[in-house]
Design a protein around this motif. Sequence first.
Motif, PDB file in Angstrom:
ATOM      1  N   GLU A   1     -26.085  -7.536  18.965  1.00 29.20           N
ATOM      2  CA  GLU A   1     -27.303  -6.646  18.368  1.00 29.20           C
ATOM      3  C   GLU A   1     -26.834  -6.352  16.899  1.00 29.20           C
ATOM      4  O   GLU A   1     -27.873  -6.129  16.069  1.00 29.20           O
ATOM      5  CB  GLU A   1     -27.403  -5.347  19.189  1.00 29.20           C
ATOM      6  N   ALA A   2     -25.597  -5.840  16.344  1.00 27.58           N
ATOM      7  CA  ALA A   2     -25.337  -5.415  15.336  1.00 27.58           C
ATOM      8  C   ALA A   2     -25.000  -6.526  14.112  1.00 27.58           C
ATOM      9  O   ALA A   2     -25.154  -6.431  12.944  1.00 27.58           O
ATOM     10  CB  ALA A   2     -24.049  -4.556  15.220  1.00 27.58           C
ATOM     11  N   THR A   3     -24.606  -7.740  14.752  1.00 28.49           N
ATOM     12  CA  THR A   3     -23.908  -8.670  13.778  1.00 28.49           C
ATOM     13  C   THR A   3     -24.201 -10.159  13.949  1.00 28.49           C
ATOM     14  O   THR A   3     -23.999 -10.983  13.239  1.00 28.49           O
ATOM     15  CB  THR A   3     -22.404  -8.765  14.011  1.00 28.49           C
ATOM     16  N   PHE A   4     -25.120 -10.455  15.076  1.00 34.27           N
ATOM     17  CA  PHE A   4     -25.592 -11.831  14.891  1.00 34.27           C
ATOM     18  C   PHE A   4     -26.623 -12.271  14.293  1.00 34.27           C
ATOM     19  O   PHE A   4     -27.934 -12.386  14.551  1.00 34.27           O
ATOM     20  CB  PHE A   4     -25.859 -11.964  16.628  1.00 34.27           C
ATOM     21  N   HIS A   5     -26.446 -12.247  12.877  1.00 37.25           N
ATOM     22  CA  HIS A   5     -27.360 -12.675  12.054  1.00 37.25           C
ATOM     23  C   HIS A   5     -26.862 -13.673  11.068  1.00 37.25           C
ATOM     24  O   HIS A   5     -25.860 -13.992  10.870  1.00 37.25           O
ATOM     25  CB  HIS A   5     -28.040 -11.476  11.343  1.00 37.25           C
ATOM     26  N   ASP A   6     -27.964 -14.367  10.495  1.00 34.07           N
ATOM     27  CA  ASP A   6     -27.753 -15.411   9.486  1.00 34.07           C
ATOM     28  C   ASP A   6     -28.217 -14.682   8.163  1.00 34.07           C
ATOM     29  O   ASP A   6     -29.254 -13.988   8.319  1.00 34.07           O
ATOM     30  CB  ASP A   6     -28.183 -16.621   9.832  1.00 34.07           C
ATOM     31  N   PRO A   7     -27.557 -15.099   7.004  1.00 30.11           N
ATOM     32  CA  PRO A   7     -28.218 -14.622   5.616  1.00 30.11           C
ATOM     33  C   PRO A   7     -29.439 -15.623   5.248  1.00 30.11           C
ATOM     34  O   PRO A   7     -29.315 -16.709   5.116  1.00 30.11           O
ATOM     35  CB  PRO A   7     -26.944 -14.941   4.662  1.00 30.11           C
ATOM     36  N   LEU A   8     -30.427 -15.018   5.010  1.00 30.90           N
ATOM     37  CA  LEU A   8     -31.832 -15.343   4.717  1.00 30.90           C
ATOM     38  C   LEU A   8     -32.005 -15.351   3.331  1.00 30.90           C
ATOM     39  O   LEU A   8     -31.993 -14.319   2.573  1.00 30.90           O
ATOM     40  CB  LEU A   8     -32.789 -14.828   5.676  1.00 30.90           C
ATOM     41  N   VAL A   9     -32.439 -16.407   2.534  1.00 29.75           N
ATOM     42  CA  VAL A   9     -33.191 -16.256   1.288  1.00 29.75           C
ATOM     43  C   VAL A   9     -34.429 -16.946   0.980  1.00 29.75           C
ATOM     44  O   VAL A   9     -34.498 -18.095   1.651  1.00 29.75           O
ATOM     45  CB  VAL A   9     -32.251 -16.784   0.124  1.00 29.75           C
ATOM     46  N   ASP A  10     -35.121 -16.462  -0.005  1.00 31.33           N
ATOM     47  CA  ASP A  10     -36.399 -17.081  -0.071  1.00 31.33           C
ATOM     48  C   ASP A  10     -36.525 -17.569  -1.373  1.00 31.33           C
ATOM     49  O   ASP A  10     -35.638 -17.073  -2.470  1.00 31.33           O
ATOM     50  CB  ASP A  10     -37.618 -16.137  -0.190  1.00 31.33           C
ATOM     51  N   CYS A  11     -37.192 -18.904  -1.672  1.00 32.81           N
ATOM     52  CA  CYS A  11     -37.191 -19.584  -2.983  1.00 32.81           C
ATOM     53  C   CYS A  11     -38.249 -18.854  -3.778  1.00 32.81           C
ATOM     54  O   CYS A  11     -39.478 -18.687  -3.120  1.00 32.81           O
ATOM     55  CB  CYS A  11     -37.468 -21.060  -3.030  1.00 32.81           C
ATOM     56  N   ARG A  12     -37.890 -18.257  -4.897  1.00 39.26           N
ATOM     57  CA  ARG A  12     -39.456 -17.533  -5.578  1.00 39.26           C
ATOM     58  C   ARG A  12     -40.310 -18.309  -6.402  1.00 39.26           C
ATOM     59  O   ARG A  12     -41.457 -18.396  -6.440  1.00 39.26           O
ATOM     60  CB  ARG A  12     -38.587 -16.487  -6.828  1.00 39.26           C
ATOM     61  N   GLU A  13     -39.646 -19.709  -6.306  1.00 36.48           N
ATOM     62  CA  GLU A  13     -40.606 -20.833  -7.079  1.00 36.48           C
ATOM     63  C   GLU A  13     -41.447 -21.036  -5.970  1.00 36.48           C
ATOM     64  O   GLU A  13     -42.880 -21.176  -5.944  1.00 36.48           O
ATOM     65  CB  GLU A  13     -39.818 -21.828  -7.726  1.00 36.48           C
ATOM     66  N   CYS A  14     -40.868 -22.293  -4.863  1.00 41.10           N
ATOM     67  CA  CYS A  14     -41.989 -22.678  -3.945  1.00 41.10           C
ATOM     68  C   CYS A  14     -42.040 -21.963  -2.626  1.00 41.10           C
ATOM     69  O   CYS A  14     -42.430 -22.337  -1.820  1.00 41.10           O
ATOM     70  CB  CYS A  14     -41.354 -23.933  -3.578  1.00 41.10           C
ATOM     71  N   LYS A  15     -41.556 -20.692  -2.397  1.00 42.97           N
ATOM     72  CA  LYS A  15     -41.687 -19.866  -1.270  1.00 42.97           C
ATOM     73  C   LYS A  15     -40.942 -20.418   0.003  1.00 42.97           C
ATOM     74  O   LYS A  15     -41.103 -19.827   1.162  1.00 42.97           O
ATOM     75  CB  LYS A  15     -42.965 -19.536  -0.969  1.00 42.97           C
TER      76      LYS A  15
ATOM     77  N   ASN B   1     -33.693 -19.907  -8.406  1.00 41.48           N
ATOM     78  CA  ASN B   1     -34.565 -18.601  -8.773  1.00 41.48           C
ATOM     79  C   ASN B   1     -34.735 -18.133  -7.216  1.00 41.48           C
ATOM     80  O   ASN B   1     -35.813 -18.249  -6.534  1.00 41.48           O
ATOM     81  CB  ASN B   1     -35.976 -18.857  -9.366  1.00 41.48           C
ATOM     82  N   LEU B   2     -33.696 -17.615  -6.586  1.00 41.21           N
ATOM     83  CA  LEU B   2     -33.566 -17.327  -5.007  1.00 41.21           C
ATOM     84  C   LEU B   2     -33.456 -15.776  -4.932  1.00 41.21           C
ATOM     85  O   LEU B   2     -32.929 -14.986  -5.950  1.00 41.21           O
ATOM     86  CB  LEU B   2     -32.429 -18.019  -4.481  1.00 41.21           C
ATOM     87  N   THR B   3     -34.174 -15.279  -4.073  1.00 37.63           N
ATOM     88  CA  THR B   3     -33.950 -13.798  -3.463  1.00 37.63           C
ATOM     89  C   THR B   3     -32.364 -13.410  -3.279  1.00 37.63           C
ATOM     90  O   THR B   3     -31.725 -14.433  -2.900  1.00 37.63           O
ATOM     91  CB  THR B   3     -34.973 -13.360  -2.465  1.00 37.63           C
ATOM     92  N   GLU B   4     -32.015 -12.250  -3.205  1.00 40.85           N
ATOM     93  CA  GLU B   4     -30.854 -11.898  -2.649  1.00 40.85           C
ATOM     94  C   GLU B   4     -30.751 -12.043  -1.151  1.00 40.85           C
ATOM     95  O   GLU B   4     -31.700 -11.930  -0.521  1.00 40.85           O
ATOM     96  CB  GLU B   4     -30.535 -10.454  -2.950  1.00 40.85           C
ATOM     97  N   PRO B   5     -29.557 -12.468  -0.578  1.00 38.77           N
ATOM     98  CA  PRO B   5     -29.643 -12.864   0.739  1.00 38.77           C
ATOM     99  C   PRO B   5     -29.567 -11.639   1.560  1.00 38.77           C
ATOM    100  O   PRO B   5     -29.102 -10.678   1.220  1.00 38.77           O
ATOM    101  CB  PRO B   5     -28.215 -13.492   1.060  1.00 38.77           C
ATOM    102  N   ARG B   6     -30.439 -11.476   2.610  1.00 40.79           N
ATOM    103  CA  ARG B   6     -30.551 -10.401   3.676  1.00 40.79           C
ATOM    104  C   ARG B   6     -30.496 -10.943   4.949  1.00 40.79           C
ATOM    105  O   ARG B   6     -30.585 -12.133   5.315  1.00 40.79           O
ATOM    106  CB  ARG B   6     -31.951  -9.548   3.384  1.00 40.79           C
TER     107      ARG B   6
END
Length: 473
Positions: free
Chosen positions: A81-95, A114-119
């Motif tokens: 629940e606390a840690t099973f995640h992957d880092p996600l980024v979005d491309c600001r150019e092509c979304k 030109n990418l967002t910070e990973p979350r």
Amino acid sequence: MSAPNIDTIVSLAKRRGFVFPSSDIYGGLGSAWDYGPLGVELSNNIKQSWWRWLVYERDDIEGIDSSIILNRLVWKYSGHEATFHDPLVDCRECKTRMRADKIEGKCANCGSTNLTEPRNFNMMFRTVLGAAAEEDDPTALAYLRPETAQGIFINFLNVQTTLRRKIPFGIAQIGKSFRNEITPGNFILRTREFEQMEMEYFVKPDAEHLKLVDEWVELYLEWFKSLGISGDNLQLHEVPADELAHYSKRTVDIMYRYFPERPEQERQWEELMGIAYRTDFDLRSHSNKPVDDEGKRVNPDSTEDLSYFDETTKQRFYPHVIEPAAGVNRTVLAVLMDAYSEKTNDKGETRVILRLSPQLAPIKAAILPLAKNKPEIVGMAKAIKRSLQPVLRAVYDDTGGIGKLYARQDEIGTPMCVTVDHQSLEDEAVTVRDRDTWEQERVKVAELADYLQRRLKATSPVQPVAGTSSLEI
Ligand code: ATP
């Protein structure tokens, strides 16, 4: 030779009934696939081979089949629940949305940096339990399991006590797992619903864990080779410390060359399976006894202590765990890619031959009548099919000329074709044709079942010798 790329397998799989895109008549469902008549046989044969190899041939492993939906607390205390995640980024150019750890700082779609910070994005699928539950009722929240392993840990004591097991011993399980992957894709390589073959091997805390990981790596390399996968297409990857899962002290991945068309060093390889040293993390965190620095129970919800009492040393401890975790779907894909080959016939036509190991071939023998308008020949061929069926998987096919029928069987990996001709009515014999050499041999019908079984065994790769661990543990 193996398949030049995954696309070649996608088209073969669809054309010949191994794997279909799921929900196709409604426009599909991104990255979901259905196994067809041949795919389900291949995948079952892989699972059976694994089960035989670990649960039957060894003396130190038991099998179980646990639920997909478990008490939510299992996932709280497992850390998912606390840690099973992957880092996600979005491309600001092509979304485009991507996994940050798979793209090396550049958008996989347009190449922009030109990418967002990973979350962090938790990958567990949520559902609610109970007919009256509201969608957002936290007391009804449950997850589809993201790994089969936790079903093994929570059954550790049940298996150990009922089967009177002493460590070292293992528990094996095959089953579906679910992950809300950020970027599923590449056919059955990465899907949101997939099948795992996992085994937890319980050892003393002071066992030589480093060696044990290497030992299981070696055993699995041999098993993959016994399925017909070439060693040239397998590679080891020591997972760097900063990329280890929250429960792992050491992980070695066995990689397969799923992308041979890419230049070397450019992600030709992807994980086929991982072998992790999970310490005592899971058994300890599901137990009711451990306390923190202030003497407070770390897990106030569990009703059991999953420790083990060693009769010889009179010591109680939480066993450590070595976990080989393999994907069924990724094994299916690796086996198909490795078996793919092409051969040119006398007329200069290129034929696809799937050189599947006989133990994995969906169909072991196809019984073909040379003339489908001759009732005696058809009757004899069908009778032979029926007589073989209890011994091995056989099919009857008369939907084309003999050349076409042979080609079809070659393409789906059937090791032997049995042809019934005019002469068969006289001499009670048939022609057996070999998939790989195209050589033919005349065999008496009375001896056919024995003959085919002998041939299938002779061409099966040698099974690795699997005993109990060779280490003093
Ligand atoms: P990846 O890094 O590729 O996402 P992982 O390291 O998260 O994989 P594990 O948690 O080690 O994978 O799972 C064990 C095995 O389960 C993997 O080696 C793979 O064979 C299989 N597997 C994991 N995720 C998927 C998926 N989304 N689709 C198909 N198979 C999967």
